[in-house]
Enzyme design. Sequence first.
Site, PDB file in Angstrom:
ATOM      1  N   SER A 270      67.319  -5.049  90.266  1.00  0.00           N
ATOM      2  CA  SER A 270      67.963  -5.036  91.586  1.00  0.00           C
ATOM      3  C   SER A 270      69.452  -4.772  91.373  1.00  0.00           C
ATOM      4  CB  SER A 270      67.790  -6.411  92.247  1.00  0.00           C
ATOM      5  OG  SER A 270      68.560  -6.518  93.413  1.00  0.00           O
TER       6      SER A 270
ATOM      7  N   TYR B 215      67.668 -16.098  92.660  1.00  0.00           N
ATOM      8  CA  TYR B 215      67.129 -14.737  92.544  1.00  0.00           C
ATOM      9  C   TYR B 215      68.012 -13.902  91.615  1.00  0.00           C
ATOM     10  CZ  TYR B 215      65.711 -10.015  93.984  1.00  0.00           C
ATOM     11  OH  TYR B 215      65.284  -8.714  93.991  1.00  0.00           O
TER      12      TYR B 215
HETATM   13  N1  LIG Z   1      63.224  -4.676  98.971  1.00  0.00           N
HETATM   14  C1  LIG Z   1      64.427  -4.787  98.437  1.00  0.00           C
HETATM   15  O1  LIG Z   1      65.475  -4.723  99.117  1.00  0.00           O
HETATM   16  C2  LIG Z   1      64.559  -4.961  96.942  1.00  0.00           C
HETATM   17  C3  LIG Z   1      65.809  -4.731  96.363  1.00  0.00           C
HETATM   18  C4  LIG Z   1      65.965  -4.898  95.006  1.00  0.00           C
HETATM   19  C5  LIG Z   1      64.881  -5.257  94.228  1.00  0.00           C
HETATM   20  N2  LIG Z   1      63.661  -5.482  94.797  1.00  0.00           N
HETATM   21  C6  LIG Z   1      62.542  -5.866  93.919  1.00  0.00           C
HETATM   22  O2  LIG Z   1      61.471  -4.985  94.132  1.00  0.00           O
HETATM   23  C7  LIG Z   1      60.254  -5.615  93.693  1.00  0.00           C
HETATM   24  C8  LIG Z   1      59.180  -5.349  94.723  1.00  0.00           C
HETATM   25  O3  LIG Z   1      59.545  -5.961  95.956  1.00  0.00           O
HETATM   26  P1  LIG Z   1      59.348  -5.222  97.353  1.00  0.00           P
HETATM   27  O4  LIG Z   1      60.681  -4.973  97.920  1.00  0.00           O
HETATM   28  O5  LIG Z   1      58.399  -4.098  97.230  1.00  0.00           O
HETATM   29  O6  LIG Z   1      58.723  -6.415  98.223  1.00  0.00           O
HETATM   30  P2  LIG Z   1      57.211  -6.703  98.669  1.00  0.00           P
HETATM   31  O7  LIG Z   1      56.685  -5.589  99.504  1.00  0.00           O
HETATM   32  O8  LIG Z   1      57.251  -8.054  99.265  1.00  0.00           O
HETATM   33  O9  LIG Z   1      56.403  -6.722  97.308  1.00  0.00           O
HETATM   34  C9  LIG Z   1      56.429  -7.798  96.407  1.00  0.00           C
HETATM   35  C10 LIG Z   1      55.196  -7.675  95.538  1.00  0.00           C
HETATM   36  O10 LIG Z   1      55.260  -8.664  94.486  1.00  0.00           O
HETATM   37  C11 LIG Z   1      53.985  -9.265  94.435  1.00  0.00           C
HETATM   38  N3  LIG Z   1      53.981 -10.567  93.796  1.00  0.00           N
HETATM   39  C12 LIG Z   1      54.678 -11.686  94.108  1.00  0.00           C
HETATM   40  N4  LIG Z   1      54.346 -12.691  93.270  1.00  0.00           N
HETATM   41  C13 LIG Z   1      53.410 -12.192  92.416  1.00  0.00           C
HETATM   42  C14 LIG Z   1      52.670 -12.730  91.339  1.00  0.00           C
HETATM   43  N5  LIG Z   1      52.788 -14.009  90.957  1.00  0.00           N
HETATM   44  N6  LIG Z   1      51.807 -11.914  90.677  1.00  0.00           N
HETATM   45  C15 LIG Z   1      51.646 -10.629  91.051  1.00  0.00           C
HETATM   46  N7  LIG Z   1      52.297 -10.073  92.075  1.00  0.00           N
HETATM   47  C16 LIG Z   1      53.168 -10.846  92.740  1.00  0.00           C
HETATM   48  C17 LIG Z   1      53.530  -9.340  95.882  1.00  0.00           C
HETATM   49  O11 LIG Z   1      52.147  -9.590  95.916  1.00  0.00           O
HETATM   50  P3  LIG Z   1      51.400 -10.340  97.135  1.00  0.00           P
HETATM   51  O12 LIG Z   1      51.036  -9.271  98.123  1.00  0.00           O
HETATM   52  O13 LIG Z   1      50.213 -10.976  96.494  1.00  0.00           O
HETATM   53  O14 LIG Z   1      52.366 -11.352  97.701  1.00  0.00           O
HETATM   54  C18 LIG Z   1      53.917  -7.933  96.323  1.00  0.00           C
HETATM   55  O15 LIG Z   1      52.967  -7.001  95.891  1.00  0.00           O
HETATM   56  C19 LIG Z   1      60.592  -7.085  93.483  1.00  0.00           C
HETATM   57  O16 LIG Z   1      60.718  -7.328  92.091  1.00  0.00           O
HETATM   58  C20 LIG Z   1      61.946  -7.239  94.171  1.00  0.00           C
HETATM   59  O17 LIG Z   1      62.716  -8.267  93.585  1.00  0.00           O
HETATM   60  C21 LIG Z   1      63.475  -5.336  96.149  1.00  0.00           C
END
Ligand SMILES: NC(=O)c1ccc[n+]([C@@H]2O[C@H](COP(=O)([O-])OP(=O)(O)OC[C@H]3O[C@@H](n4cnc5c(N)ncnc54)[C@H](OP(=O)(O)O)[C@@H]3O)[C@@H](O)[C@H]2O)c1
Length: 272
Positions: A133, A146
């Site tokens: 991130s 985080y």
């Molecule tokens: N969106 C942003 O602004 C942003 C910015 C910077 C970095 N990120 C990073 O991007 C990554 C993906 O997030 P996203 O934005 O795509 O959000 P998201 O749509 O909420 O996706 C998060 C994913 O992580 C999974 N997850 C959570 N705990 C888990 C576990 N114990 N085992 C396996 N899977 C698990 C969730 O699965 P479930 O469906 O089972 O809950 C979901 O598939 C994360 O690492 C986040 O920190 C996001």
Amino acid sequence: MKKTIFITGASSGIGKATALYFFYKGWNVAATMRSPEKDEELSKLEGINVYKLDVTNLEEISAVTSKIYQDHGRIDVLLNNAGYAEVGAFEKSKDEEVRAQFDVNVFGAMNLTREIIPYFRKQGEGTIINVTSVGGKMTFPLYSIYSASKWALEGFAESLQYELQQFNIKIKNVEPGPIKTDFYSRSQNVFENEAVSGYENYEKNILGNMSKAGAKAPGPEIVAKTIFKAATDGRSTLRYPAGGKAKFILFFRKVMPGHFFNKLVSKTMERR
Ligand SMILES: NC(=O)c1ccc[n+]([C@@H]2O[C@H](COP(=O)([O-])OP(=O)(O)OC[C@H]3O[C@@H](n4cnc5c(N)ncnc54)[C@H](OP(=O)(O)O)[C@@H]3O)[C@@H](O)[C@H]2O)c1
């Protein structure tokens, strides 16, 4: 031979968008998720195989990595994407919430990385990509836990790259800025602690501004595209900011003295 990517957290957001992006680029996709029974899209596509994986479960990590390798004959890229955010005033947090954050965002990625290295050594190549991130290079108010998890991943990868180079294994960090996904809703746990008061207005304002930023942000395809670049450019580049805001934020982080940059963050995040 078709290349294969192994993705964690492929049920939604960046993980799902990346699964689809690589699929349309002709790759085999091993899309892993905690609840594959809820998937209604990815498993219908020939070339995407869906597997169950909770990244906090060591036995599942070992079994699913072996199964994906057997099913595809090789694994070219591991994408450590699964993650969520523990947010709120640190004083309100509980030890188990902090540990849960590290179990998923840090130890999950580390355990998958340890598991995949022998496969990559056997193949003579492989790429590990972590979705970190911009919050792994700078910080936002109320995201201390985080940020600590993403900073940990940044340091982990930066050091690991040296020892893996001799085996032709690359490790890369893709650093998204704000992206419109479930991250700002169901993937955030806000600390609840009735014994601690005094943060209510601050939390309401900051978290409100954060979710507005998330709602206005671009979709996850922009990150999928950057992940594809990191997977295929043949370079040893460690960091890939993803999304226009990420490049902008990290540029200012680099060139501005720390205290000016931090003032800019508080001014932007604390605006009413
Ligand atoms: N969106 C942003 O602004 C942003 C910015 C910077 C970095 N990120 C990073 O991007 C990554 C993906 O997030 P996203 O934005 O795509 O959000 P998201 O749509 O909420 O996706 C998060 C994913 O992580 C999974 N997850 C959570 N705990 C888990 C576990 N114990 N085992 C396996 N899977 C698990 C969730 O699965 P479930 O469906 O089972 O809950 C979901 O598939 C994360 O690492 C986040 O920190 C996001």
